[in-house]
Design a protein around this motif. Structure first.
Motif, short mmCIF file in Angstrom:
data_model
loop_
_atom_site.label_atom_id
_atom_site.label_comp_id
_atom_site.label_asym_id
_atom_site.label_seq_id
_atom_site.Cartn_x
_atom_site.Cartn_y
_atom_site.Cartn_z
N UNK A 197 0.84 -1.20 0.00
CA UNK A 197 0.00 0.00 0.00
C UNK A 197 0.88 1.25 0.00
N UNK A 198 1.83 1.29 0.92
CA UNK A 198 2.69 2.46 1.05
C UNK A 198 3.54 2.66 -0.21
N UNK A 199 4.04 1.55 -0.76
CA UNK A 199 4.89 1.63 -1.96
C UNK A 199 4.12 2.23 -3.13
N UNK A 200 2.87 1.79 -3.33
CA UNK A 200 2.09 2.31 -4.44
C UNK A 200 1.75 3.78 -4.25
N UNK A 203 -3.22 7.80 -6.45
CA UNK A 203 -4.08 8.61 -5.59
C UNK A 203 -4.85 7.74 -4.60
N UNK A 204 -5.09 6.48 -4.98
CA UNK A 204 -5.91 5.62 -4.12
C UNK A 204 -5.61 4.16 -4.41
N UNK A 205 -5.53 3.37 -3.36
CA UNK A 205 -5.42 1.92 -3.53
C UNK A 205 -6.78 1.29 -3.21
N UNK A 206 -7.06 0.17 -3.86
CA UNK A 206 -8.32 -0.54 -3.66
C UNK A 206 -8.01 -1.88 -3.02
N UNK A 207 -8.59 -2.13 -1.86
CA UNK A 207 -8.38 -3.37 -1.13
C UNK A 207 -9.62 -4.23 -1.25
N UNK A 208 -9.46 -5.41 -1.85
CA UNK A 208 -10.59 -6.30 -2.07
C UNK A 208 -10.53 -7.55 -1.24
N UNK A 209 -9.67 -8.49 -1.61
CA UNK A 209 -9.57 -9.76 -0.89
C UNK A 209 -9.28 -9.55 0.59
N UNK A 268 -6.38 -0.13 9.44
CA UNK A 268 -5.06 0.43 9.69
C UNK A 268 -4.63 1.33 8.53
N UNK A 269 -4.83 0.85 7.31
CA UNK A 269 -4.43 1.62 6.13
C UNK A 269 -5.25 2.90 6.00
#
Length: 240
Positions: free
Chosen positions: A89-92, A98-104, A115-116
């Motif tokens: 997450x931090x690396x991206x 602008x935004x990460x998407x967390x699915x699984x 936490x993220x």
């Protein structure tokens, strides 16, 4: 309502799948960065990126293609697929997403989502991909017993920026979105909801916009590549 052109990445190419089936991939562009630039030139305000291989592998696979897109374009981009730990997450985000998407991990490790979201306010979205109302994970290869609405409600107080809701049976099928299910999910939570799956015409976008529930955006892929949906026309309709 924002229209997000989708760039799904498989083996370094921009593709579209039919209902999430990796064996039913159509390659639309061998140069994803050029495709992204074409969307930007047409006036898009955001890009929606998916690392399809990464979703199955559980770790980023199409990083080079994503980085090329970020280097070439100036609009914000969100990415899902293979993002399952804080380091990724931090690396991206450090690379300019602008935004990460967390699915699984939203199903398997909801504490990570919380936490993220605390660590990166406004930069973490939850991807909820559903088949007959039940959440699918690991690149849609596994369908759980978790109901999409229940999962969305569980993050009500987590501070996530958005929920991206995909109806798998509509994705890539050019049969229109599941407006009823999307609206029901949006009514169930106060988190902004972005619709995905089946958006194939201006009429589809207007139906989502006017569904009676607040939707913050809609994602479209195949219709833009096939020419069934004109990006500039669609954006004008949404503004109207």
């Amino acid at each position: 309502m924002i229209l997000y052109p989708a760039i799904d990445l498989k083996d370094g190419h921009a593709v579209r799948l039919l209902r999430g089936d990796m064996d039913k991939a159509t390659v639309f562009n061998d140069d994803p960065a050029a495709q992204a630039q074409a969307f930007v030139d047409a006036g898009c305000e955001w890009l929606h990126l998916v690392d399809l291989n990464g979703a199955f592998a559980g770790t980023p696979v199409n990083a080079a293609a994503v980085e090329a897109i970020l280097a070439r374009t100036q609009v914000p981009a969100q990415l899902g697929g293979g993002i399952r730990d804080m380091a990724t997450i931090e690396a991206w985000l450090d690379k300019g997403l602008a935004r990460v998407i967390l699915g699984t991990v939203a199903v398997e490790n909801p504490a990570l989502v919380r936490e993220a979201a605390r660590a990166f306010p406004g930069k973490v979205a939850v991807g909820i991909d559903a088949r007959a109302g039940r959440v699918a994970t690991k690149g849609w290869a596994e369908t759980t017993e978790v109901m999409a609405t229940d999962l969305a409600r569980s993050f009500e107080d987590a501070g996530v920026a958005a929920i991206i809701y995909t109806d798998i049976e509509r994705d890539g099928a050019m049969q229109g979105p599941n407006v009823e299910a999307t609206a029901a999910l949006a009514r169930a939570v106060s988190i902004p909801v972005i619709a995905s799956g089946g958006v194939s015409s201006v009429a589809d976008l207007v139906a989502l916009r006017d569904c009676g529930a607040r939707l913050d955006g809609a994602i479209s892929g195949r219709a833009l590549y096939d020419g069934a949906l004109d990006l500039a026309e669609a954006m004008a309709a949404l503004r109207g």
